[in-house]
Scaffold this active site. Structure first.
Site, PDB file in Angstrom:
ATOM      1  N   ARG A 478      -2.660 -11.588  -3.741  1.00 28.09           N
ATOM      2  CA  ARG A 478      -2.478 -10.223  -4.117  1.00 28.09           C
ATOM      3  C   ARG A 478      -2.459  -9.294  -2.630  1.00 28.09           C
ATOM      4  O   ARG A 478      -2.325  -9.825  -1.659  1.00 28.09           O
ATOM      5  CB  ARG A 478      -3.789  -9.791  -4.852  1.00 28.09           C
ATOM      6  CG  ARG A 478      -5.066  -9.554  -4.041  1.00 28.09           C
ATOM      7  CD  ARG A 478      -6.184  -9.068  -4.699  1.00 28.09           C
ATOM      8  NE  ARG A 478      -7.504  -9.317  -4.230  1.00 28.09           N
ATOM      9  CZ  ARG A 478      -8.706  -9.685  -4.668  1.00 28.09           C
ATOM     10  NH1 ARG A 478      -8.756  -9.903  -6.005  1.00 28.09           N
ATOM     11  NH2 ARG A 478      -9.743  -9.427  -3.977  1.00 28.09           N
ATOM     12  N   GLU A 480      -3.871  -8.491  -0.181  1.00 29.39           N
ATOM     13  CA  GLU A 480      -5.143  -8.379   0.479  1.00 29.39           C
ATOM     14  C   GLU A 480      -5.022  -9.642   1.549  1.00 29.39           C
ATOM     15  O   GLU A 480      -4.704  -9.441   2.727  1.00 29.39           O
ATOM     16  CB  GLU A 480      -6.307  -8.687  -0.370  1.00 29.39           C
ATOM     17  CG  GLU A 480      -7.553  -8.398   0.578  1.00 29.39           C
ATOM     18  CD  GLU A 480      -8.695  -7.888  -0.569  1.00 29.39           C
ATOM     19  OE1 GLU A 480      -8.493  -7.846  -1.804  1.00 29.39           O
ATOM     20  OE2 GLU A 480      -9.930  -7.719  -0.168  1.00 29.39           O
ATOM     21  N   GLU A 750     -12.190 -16.229  -8.037  1.00 30.00           N
ATOM     22  CA  GLU A 750     -13.068 -15.219  -7.302  1.00 30.00           C
ATOM     23  C   GLU A 750     -14.102 -15.017  -7.943  1.00 30.00           C
ATOM     24  O   GLU A 750     -15.105 -14.572  -7.735  1.00 30.00           O
ATOM     25  CB  GLU A 750     -11.990 -13.972  -7.303  1.00 30.00           C
ATOM     26  CG  GLU A 750     -12.749 -12.575  -6.624  1.00 30.00           C
ATOM     27  CD  GLU A 750     -11.890 -11.616  -6.395  1.00 30.00           C
ATOM     28  OE1 GLU A 750     -10.948 -11.465  -7.026  1.00 30.00           O
ATOM     29  OE2 GLU A 750     -12.261 -10.700  -5.526  1.00 30.00           O
ATOM     30  N   HIS A 771      -9.947 -17.996  -4.836  1.00 29.30           N
ATOM     31  CA  HIS A 771     -10.780 -17.460  -3.612  1.00 29.30           C
ATOM     32  C   HIS A 771     -11.737 -18.655  -3.523  1.00 29.30           C
ATOM     33  O   HIS A 771     -12.623 -18.955  -4.464  1.00 29.30           O
ATOM     34  CB  HIS A 771     -11.606 -16.381  -4.790  1.00 29.30           C
ATOM     35  CG  HIS A 771     -11.452 -15.003  -3.845  1.00 29.30           C
ATOM     36  ND1 HIS A 771     -10.203 -14.048  -3.921  1.00 29.30           N
ATOM     37  CD2 HIS A 771     -12.331 -14.519  -3.424  1.00 29.30           C
ATOM     38  CE1 HIS A 771     -10.799 -13.077  -3.466  1.00 29.30           C
ATOM     39  NE2 HIS A 771     -11.878 -13.084  -3.044  1.00 29.30           N
TER      40      HIS A 771
END
Ligand code: BGC
Length: 909
Positions: A478, A480, A750, A771
């Site tokens: 994403r 990020e 995540e 994640h």
């Protein structure tokens, strides 16, 4: 004669052999800038119980005439040390190559042969070693996000002895000599706190240079430097203009040398990459390709002259970690037509990299590849969780011949690829997904009789691969992809089992130091692109102390502690500045990020953020005490010891109730308090009991978030609730480690419930399927189920002394899961001393334990047997073995010490 030969053979037969040598933790590194390189070697032997008693290092200027050109000799040094020994010879010169070898003696004084000769090469250490000048496009001619290309030619008149290139850029670069790509790295020069530390790379390009004319070309991409970073569409974080700094040092056989570098004579234009962004992808228009632009004789008359710019070279540093390279490749396992009618390729693995495509068509035809991690519950292509990241590559065809495309300056996190633009049937053979990640050697493997656990291990490894692209990121897909400090620190130990991460993290820790704020606070992400307000969260900023200490424990590297000491100290002093009466009760904290919130939304799993902060404060101070002790800073030891007591007293006063409970009655509260020794002795058992009761209260489920999870099973095992820890590991319903596995995950998610049992997704604004933080359970799997631990005593860290404590009796408390009982575990780790193996297997009422211990180490093995009489090696009782020393027994185990070698033991019950 025959007897004589045998005798000669016996005399010559070395008991100890130098198998592998490393300089600065790498094989033959080139372009280093440390003034005191460190040497390590790995030994082997056919015998057991072999240790090094002495070593002899030689460094020479010349490989062929090694001995007549020695520059430094350590002499014979009586020592067992074989990891990270300092060079102590004359000052090393920029760009020079040095050769070295080592010889060792075993404990009986028998020497090895000399090792093979290794080398290292210095980089341009001083600014004055850079003859090249920074060049860039004249800004009025630059097209936003299109990739400028640069070229020049030079003539070689004499015979080349060697040629070395040093390259860096503002933005990302790829460079070519005579049409060949220099090196095989991606996303160079990597990501650092550019204004303070910009890495250059060094390449041996001798074989690429020809007599006569040579062409050099380079292309730049926006990358982290000026591309989109962070979720608000922020760009140009480090600057607006891309720039290149490149030089090639030619050493001629006649002893002279010359430097060819970027300067005003270079020319520039734009090429086929018309747009490139890390988050959004790349657009390549093959019609705009300048055919042969990086070859000699290309006509660049209509190219622009470059602009020479006076950017600083003070921030240039050598690269110390492994570059990002191509790794596994995947072919589609299925071509899907989704209910929405999309053509989607499934590569079967959530990976990070890009898709290479082979395609034939007309000029101007195009193909678009969109990337997603998951399909939704209806089987449709799902990209909402990517937020604003487009993750899209577009190729516009030149037409005619078959064309092959892959992007240059971007990567995607994906398992599924939606193909748009081509009409007709998709041939899956034309698509290849390529995984990219920092090229850290694989060091660990972990497998068991249980397929779900093996899948979990697989997912942990892929979470690591996908998020170790030069910096440890939270997620790779994403908008990020940042170096979140909390995530990195919780995952470090697991990462260090799976791969050799010492160089990767030593590099990143320098950026932690570089980006640390003046007041000592540590930013949430490193490199810091979130600004100075985003800093100082407990468990995140503590990366400053936790990772250096963990590097030391895992790799025996004391230098990292010296290097980071100031930063560690500054962080701890910063916390102190935020306290009142020794209580850290200020600032904003992420707390136990993403802990499980029960269905009824009660707060029973929530942990007071300041209670957490107090625990991390104590832990960081505890690390300071140990570090100061090691570095012989006795004053600091005293200061921090007093402080630690106060912190714990304040904790007790504020967070322990009169009846011995914690004010937050959550799993994480008890886990952290127990793990960081926050509780007085007399209430520890009670606290562990409360933790266990809490888990039972949730029907054998965890409720912990990022900060509690890594320690949860460790604490349970330590306080006698090992079966509970194992039951948690084997739990298959949400929240648990295996729930995502049962949902088909191929990486770590995540969130515990990234996808709900009914197929619904968690909120798209925060729902990464790659994640690694919860993958921190890997540490417990290797250490407890596999049993591989290092001693933490001085001189025994880094697996110089191995503590093997395999837990073989893992009982499941949930009847429904009884079939999941483990019958074997194989854990292996390639440590700095060589391969450690710890394998156990139950067969009938016998247990087999096979261990391997590297030369120059010893191991303390805890054998799960109530008496030594039950333990055999082959047919003999180990009590008769001269190689196995019994040092003690407990109720359930016999403790022995063994030297190097392989031991196949059987416990006959
Ligand atoms: C990241 C995390 C990080 C967190 C901080 C998120 O956006 O993805 O993994 O640690 O923010 O709370």
């Amino acid at each position: 004669m025959f007897c004589f030969l045998i005798l000669v053979n016996i005399v010559n037969c070395q008991n100890i052999k130098v198998d592998k040598i490393l300089c600065e933790n790498r094989v033959n590194p080139i372009g280093i800038d440390v003034t005191v390189p460190r040497f390590s070697w790995i030994l082997s032997s056919r015998s057991r119980n072999v240790r090094q008693s002495a070593y002899y290092i030689q460094v020479s200027n010349n490989k062929e005439r090694f001995e007549s050109n020695t520059l430094w000799e350590s002499g014979k040094v009586e020592s067992e040390l074989s990891v990270l020994l300092n060079y102590a010879g004359p000052k090393l010169s920029s760009n020079n190559k040095y050769y070295w070898r080592v010889k060792v003696w075993d404990q009986n004084g028998k020497p090895s042969k000399w090792s093979d000769v290794g080398l290292w090469q210095m980089g341009p250490i001083d600014i004055s070693d850079w003859a090249a000048e920074w060049i860039q496009v004249n800004s009025e001619n630059s097209i936003e996000h299109s990739s400028p290309i640069f070229r020049n030619e030079f003539k070689v008149l004499k015979k080349i002895e060697s040629a070395t290139a040093n390259i860096t850029s503002h933005g990302l670069y790829v460079a070519y000599i005579n049409g060949h790509k220099i090196g095989d790295a991606y996303f160079t020069p990597g990501w650092t706190s550019y204004n303070k530390r910009l890495q250059y790379q060094t390449y041996d390009v001798t074989a690429m240079i020809q007599k006569g004319y040579n062409a050099i070309g380079a292309m730049l991409g926006s990358g982290w430097y000026s591309g989109n970073l962070v979720w608000e569409g922020h760009e140009n974080f480090y600057g607006e203009s891309l720039a290149l700094l490149l030089q090639i040092k030619l050493n001629y056989t006649d002893g002279t040398s010359e430097i060819i570098g970027t300067n005003k004579n270079w020319k520039t234009t734009t090429g086929e990459v018309i747009d490139s962004e890390i988050y959004h992808g790349e657009i390549i228009d093959a019609r705009k390709r300048k055919k042969g632009w990086y070859l000699v004789g290309y006509n660049d008359d209509n190219w622009e002259p470059v602009r020479v710019v006076n950017y600083s070279k003070k921030n240039l540093v050598a690269t110390i970690n492994e570059p990002i390279r191509k790794h596994e490749v995947f072919k589609p396992i299925e071509v899907i037509t989704t209910p929405d009618g999309d053509k989607v390729l499934d590569f079967g693995q959530n990976l990070v990299g890009f898709v290479q495509v082979k395609i034939k068509g007309k000029s101007g035809d195009h193909i678009i590849l969109k990337h997603a991690e998951v399909l939704d519950k209806n089987g449709n292509f799902y990209t909402e969780n990517l937020r604003s990241a487009k993750q899209e590559n577009k190729y516009i065809l030149k037409g005619g011949e078959e064309e092959i495309f892959e992007p240059n300056f971007t990567w995607q996190g994906f398992r599924y690829v939606k193909v748009e633009g081509i009409s007709g049937m998709i041939n899956p053979e034309d698509f290849t997904a390529v995984a990219l990640y920092s090229d850290m050697p694989k060091t660990g493997s972990f497998s068991t009789s249980n397929e779900l656990i093996n899948k979990l291990q697989h997912n942990i490894e892929w979470g690591q691969k996908g998020n170790f692209l030069d910096v440890p990121t939270d997620c790779p897909q994403r908008d990020e992809r940042l170096g979140w400090t909390g995530d990195a620190q919780v995952f470090f130990n697991t990462a260090a089992f799976n791969m050799k991460v010492d160089n990767f993290f030593s590099k990143w820790m320098r950026d932690v130091e570089a980006d640390q704020l003046e007041n000592g606070s540590v930013p949430h992400v490193i490199p810091n692109v979130l600004g100075s307000n985003a800093s100082g969260s407990a468990g995140w900023a503590d990366v400053a102390t936790i990772i250096p200490w963990s590097i030391y424990l895992n790799y025996g590297d004391k230098n990292i502690l010296k290097q980071q000491y100031k930063s560690m100290e500054a962080w701890v002093d910063y916390i102190s500045s935020q306290t009142e009466d020794y209580l850290w009760n200020k600032g904003s904290h992420f707390g136990d990020w993403l802990y499980y919130v029960p269905e009824n939304n009660d707060n029973s799993a929530e942990t007071d953020k300041f209670l957490i902060a107090q625990c991390f404060y104590a832990n960081s101070v505890q690390i300071m005490i140990q570090t100061a002790n090691l570095l012989k800073k006795q004053k600091d030891v005293g200061k921090y010891t007093v402080l630690l007591n106060k912190i714990k007293e304040a904790f007790a006063e504020k967070y322990i109730t009169e009846d011995g409970k914690l004010t937050s009655d959550s799993q994480t509260a008890y886990v952290l308090a127990l793990n960081f020794n926050m509780l007085p002795e007399n209430i520890r058992e009670l606290a562990a009991q409360r933790l266990a009761d809490n888990i039972r209260g949730y029907n054998y489920h965890l409720t912990t978030g990022f900060l509690g999870t890594p320690y949860l099973c460790h604490v349970l095992t330590k306080f006698g609730y090992h079966d509970l820890a194992f039951t948690l590991l084997m739990q298959k319903t949400y929240p648990s480690w295996l729930y995502p596995v049962t949902m088909g995950a191929t990486t770590i998610w995540e969130r515990w419930d990234g996808q709900k049992p009914n197929g619904d997704f968690q909120t798209p604004s925060m729902n990464s399927f790659n994640h690694y933080a919860y993958g921190a359970i890997g540490d417990w799997m290797y250490k407890i189920l596999g049993g591989i631990n290092t001693s933490e005593k001085v001189n025994e860290v880094g697996y110089k002394k191995i503590i093997l404590t395999p837990y073989i009796n893992n009982n499941l408390l949930l009847k429904s899961d009884l079939k999941d009982q483990l019958t074997y575990v194989n854990a292996d780790l390639n440590s700095c001393y060589g391969k450690i193996s710890s394998h156990w297997k139950k067969s009938g009422d016998h247990i087999k334990i096979n261990i391997t211990i590297p030369v120059n180490t010893t191991a303390e093995l805890h054998i799960p047997a109530d008496t030594i009489e039950k333990v055999f090696e082959g047919k003999s009782k180990i009590s008769d073995s001269k190689d196995i020393e019994i040092i003690g027994t407990t109720v359930s185990s016999v403790i022995v010490v063994v030297g190097s070698g392989t031991y196949n033991l059987i416990i006959k019950n």
